[in-house]
Design a protein around this motif. Structure first.
Motif, PDB file in Angstrom:
ATOM      1  N   THR A  36       0.744   8.116  -1.531  1.00  0.00           N
ATOM      2  CA  THR A  36       1.402   6.756  -2.098  1.00  0.00           C
ATOM      3  C   THR A  36       2.145   6.693  -3.327  1.00  0.00           C
ATOM      4  O   THR A  36       2.802   6.627  -3.951  1.00  0.00           O
ATOM      5  N   GLY A  37       0.609   7.229  -3.973  1.00  0.00           N
ATOM      6  CA  GLY A  37       0.201   6.825  -5.626  1.00  0.00           C
ATOM      7  C   GLY A  37       0.768   8.357  -5.435  1.00  0.00           C
ATOM      8  O   GLY A  37       1.103   8.522  -7.054  1.00  0.00           O
ATOM      9  N   GLN A  39      -2.461   2.820 -11.452  1.00  0.00           N
ATOM     10  CA  GLN A  39      -2.859   2.758 -10.045  1.00  0.00           C
ATOM     11  C   GLN A  39      -3.797   1.541 -10.142  1.00  0.00           C
ATOM     12  O   GLN A  39      -3.530   1.755  -8.578  1.00  0.00           O
ATOM     13  N   TYR A  44      -3.441   4.840   0.011  1.00  0.00           N
ATOM     14  CA  TYR A  44      -2.954   5.176  -1.124  1.00  0.00           C
ATOM     15  C   TYR A  44      -3.138   6.065  -2.440  1.00  0.00           C
ATOM     16  O   TYR A  44      -2.314   6.252  -3.082  1.00  0.00           O
ATOM     17  N   GLY A  70     -10.601   6.465  -4.181  1.00  0.00           N
ATOM     18  CA  GLY A  70      -8.316   6.391  -4.085  1.00  0.00           C
ATOM     19  C   GLY A  70      -8.144   7.009  -6.076  1.00  0.00           C
ATOM     20  O   GLY A  70      -7.572   7.858  -5.687  1.00  0.00           O
ATOM     21  N   VAL A 115     -10.745   0.970  -4.066  1.00  0.00           N
ATOM     22  CA  VAL A 115      -9.796   1.683  -5.239  1.00  0.00           C
ATOM     23  C   VAL A 115     -10.784   2.677  -6.082  1.00  0.00           C
ATOM     24  O   VAL A 115      -9.913   3.828  -6.956  1.00  0.00           O
ATOM     25  N   SER A 168      -2.030  -1.493  -8.612  1.00  0.00           N
ATOM     26  CA  SER A 168      -1.869  -1.021  -7.857  1.00  0.00           C
ATOM     27  C   SER A 168      -2.998  -1.311  -7.040  1.00  0.00           C
ATOM     28  O   SER A 168      -2.039  -1.530  -5.248  1.00  0.00           O
ATOM     29  N   MET A 169      -3.275  -0.816  -6.807  1.00  0.00           N
ATOM     30  CA  MET A 169      -4.335  -0.732  -5.399  1.00  0.00           C
ATOM     31  C   MET A 169      -5.423  -2.379  -5.158  1.00  0.00           C
ATOM     32  O   MET A 169      -4.878  -1.977  -4.776  1.00  0.00           O
ATOM     33  N   GLU A 222      -2.842  -4.503  -4.317  1.00  0.00           N
ATOM     34  CA  GLU A 222      -2.189  -4.014  -2.764  1.00  0.00           C
ATOM     35  C   GLU A 222      -2.369  -4.637  -1.518  1.00  0.00           C
ATOM     36  O   GLU A 222      -2.977  -4.844  -1.017  1.00  0.00           O
TER      37      GLU A 222
END
Length: 279
Positions: free
Chosen positions: A152-153, A206, A149, A84, A81, A209-210, A213
């Motif tokens: 896609t983000g 984000q 990650y 990313g 994370v 989201s990560m 996931e």
């Protein structure tokens, strides 16, 4: 808000207050239920699942921590994370600033493409992404998952930062350029500090989201030593389906970091959303 509230008669405020209280209860009850269940023994839970616990214990947390490699999974998740988010925020910030404040050819079509890509569900992408990572030897590695990650983000992140930078006062940026500031100095020293609420909002969104996931993390990291926190805790439901206190511990551990981050950053999130989409 205070002006609107002052104009409402008392009879009109009561139903609104009741509805808000009911909404608050519907949100707080599942969290409190999970918290109480996580600290109960299994026998106490089976005796009265919806009652108050007769005793509180940390044994469920100790058992989950020792049996599921939660410490290692937590470290892997923090690494994925953190890297990313750093890569994604840097790329999205530069791209959004360029699209918002510079005459980029085809900027309108680029923004439209970003919105279109955001509508594609992740489940459709899993096979092509797996084949691509397999070809370059990144299946079963943390850098491979970080790359997924970030990729896609980025459509949402670039779109969000474009809207954020577009809301900034162009006159301030022009004044910086007149004073001799180049692209990088204008971006890092002038535009980015002005966009802090938007950047903080994107970071929170984000991160959640990560952190939550599951699909990519579960399929692309089959090695137990590289498991992230969400796939590691998802195994609890399969191995101890009837042990609800264990499942509650897994849900609490998964939800706790996003809840803490949201509680501390709620002010910035509301300010960032208002600044980005309120104009």
């Amino acid at each position: 808000m205070s002006n609107v509230s002052a104009t409402l008669p008392r009879k009109a405020r009561v139903p609104i207050f009741v509805v808000l209280v009911l909404v608050g209860i519907s949100i707080a009850y599942p969290i409190l239920y999970l918290a109480f269940t996580a600290f109960r023994t299994r026998a106490d839970y089976l005796a009265n699942p919806f009652g108050l616990p007769s005793e509180l214990t940390l044994q469920n947390f100790v058992a989950v921590w020792n049996n599921y490699g939660i410490g290692r999974a937590l470290l892997n998740t923090v690494i994925v994370v953190a890297f990313g988010l750093a890569i994604q925020l840097l790329i999205a910030g530069l791209a959004g600033f360029g699209l918002a404040k510079y005459p980029v050819p085809g900027a309108k079509y680029i923004s439209g493409t970003l919105v279109s890509v955001m509508l594609i569900p992740a489940q459709v992408l899993i096979i092509p992404i797996y084949l691509l990572l397999s070809r370059i030897g990144l299946v079963g590695s943390l850098p491979g998952l970080i790359l997924v990650y970030v990729a896609t983000g980025l459509p949402f992140a670039v779109f969000f930062m474009t809207v954020t930078y577009r809301s900034l006062d162009t006159a301030v940026l022009e004044a910086a350029r007149v004073d001799g500031a180049g692209f990088w100095r204008t971006f890092f020293s002038v535009a980015s500090p002005m966009a802090v609420p938007g950047i903080a909002t994107l970071l929170v969104l984000q991160f959640i989201s990560m952190w939550n996931e599951l699909l990519f993390a579960y399929i692309l990291l089959p090695n137990d030593q590289l498991r992230l926190i969400t796939p590691a805790l998802a195994q609890i439901g399969g191995r101890f389906t009837n042990d609800q206190p264990f499942v509650a511990v897994g849900l609490i551990l998964t939800a706790l970091p996003p809840l803490l981050l949201l509680s501390f950053a709620a002010k910035y999130v509301m300010s960032g959303l208002g600044a980005s989409f309120g104009r």
